[in-house]
Write a protein that holds these residues in place. Structure first.
Motif, mmCIF file in Angstrom:
data_model
loop_
_atom_site.group_PDB
_atom_site.id
_atom_site.type_symbol
_atom_site.label_atom_id
_atom_site.label_comp_id
_atom_site.label_asym_id
_atom_site.label_seq_id
_atom_site.Cartn_x
_atom_site.Cartn_y
_atom_site.Cartn_z
ATOM 1 N N ARG A 68 0.860 -1.099 0.068
ATOM 2 C CA ARG A 68 -0.021 -0.162 0.096
ATOM 3 C C ARG A 68 0.746 1.309 0.024
ATOM 4 O O ARG A 68 1.859 1.252 0.664
ATOM 5 C CB ARG A 68 -0.795 -0.126 1.211
ATOM 6 N N ASP A 70 1.070 5.892 -1.053
ATOM 7 C CA ASP A 70 0.138 6.943 -1.596
ATOM 8 C C ASP A 70 0.550 7.065 -3.136
ATOM 9 O O ASP A 70 1.578 6.464 -3.654
ATOM 10 C CB ASP A 70 0.811 8.163 -1.021
ATOM 11 N N VAL A 106 -2.969 3.531 0.301
ATOM 12 C CA VAL A 106 -2.802 3.521 1.811
ATOM 13 C C VAL A 106 -4.462 3.446 2.296
ATOM 14 O O VAL A 106 -4.148 2.327 3.381
ATOM 15 C CB VAL A 106 -2.083 4.718 2.344
ATOM 16 N N ASN A 107 -5.287 4.268 2.204
ATOM 17 C CA ASN A 107 -6.686 3.887 2.642
ATOM 18 C C ASN A 107 -7.632 3.049 1.989
ATOM 19 O O ASN A 107 -8.778 2.962 2.287
ATOM 20 C CB ASN A 107 -7.009 5.341 2.628
ATOM 21 N N ALA A 108 -6.952 1.910 1.258
ATOM 22 C CA ALA A 108 -7.673 1.031 0.577
ATOM 23 C C ALA A 108 -8.660 -0.093 1.338
ATOM 24 O O ALA A 108 -9.924 -0.272 1.168
ATOM 25 C CB ALA A 108 -7.184 0.132 -0.421
ATOM 26 N N GLY A 109 -8.126 -0.145 2.582
ATOM 27 C CA GLY A 109 -8.848 -0.977 3.565
ATOM 28 C C GLY A 109 -9.617 -2.270 3.005
ATOM 29 O O GLY A 109 -8.654 -3.086 2.744
ATOM 30 N N HIS A 112 -8.596 -3.647 -0.356
ATOM 31 C CA HIS A 112 -7.114 -4.078 -0.605
ATOM 32 C C HIS A 112 -7.611 -5.785 -0.100
ATOM 33 O O HIS A 112 -6.976 -6.748 -0.778
ATOM 34 C CB HIS A 112 -6.173 -3.456 0.243
#
Length: 154
Positions: A68, A70, A106-109, A112
């Motif tokens: 992950r 940016d 990074v914020n895929a949570g 992902h």
């Protein structure tokens, strides 16, 4: 989530001269740049950083490197079949020849995790892996990976 959502037909490659994990990550960085417009240095560093936490080889000649970072808007994948298997520090000590890399924001949570589950499920299928190993045509490899589309994610 469907495999075709994360795996572009141009993100499939067969490599013949890959001799190390580092070389593989550089090849994946170049592929990510060419297909997804990502900064190859960022991709390489993210994959190496994740690999340093522990090997992403899952056994039976398969590795699922993932990272992950940016600068990426959505989860995307790349598939590489190596003509010559590569040592990858797998728990079963088998060298790796099938690599499915996942890159995510990074914020895929959950996205992902769903993508990782889908790829893992697909790559656990011995029949699919046998067909992937028997084929060198990238279009056929993409078709094999996306042919068993499913909406079910873990």
């Amino acid at each position: 989530m469907l495999m075709s959502d994360i795996l572009d037909a141009n993100a499939v490659k067969v490599l013949s001269g890959c001799t190390s994990k580092k070389r593989l990550f550089h090849d994946l960085g170049a592929l990510a740049e060419g297909v997804h417009g990502l900064d190859p240095t960022v991709v390489i560093e993210a994959l190496i950083e994740r690999e340093n936490l522990g090997p992403t080889a899952v056994g039976k000649g398969i590795a699922l490197p993932h990272a992950r970072f940016d600068g990426i808007d959505e989860v995307c994948g790349m598939f590489v079949r190596l003509e010559k298997p590569l040592e990858f520090d797998a728990a079963d000590k088998q060298p790796v020849d099938l690599i499915f890399a996942l890159l995510a924001p990074v914020n895929a949570g959950v996205q992902h995790l769903k993508a990782l589950a889908l790829v893992s499920r697909t790559m656990r299928n011995a029949d699919i892996c046998a067909k992937l190993r028997a084929n060198s045509d990238v279009a056929a490899l993409h078709t094999l990976l996306t042919a068993t589309e499913t909406n079910q994610a873990a």
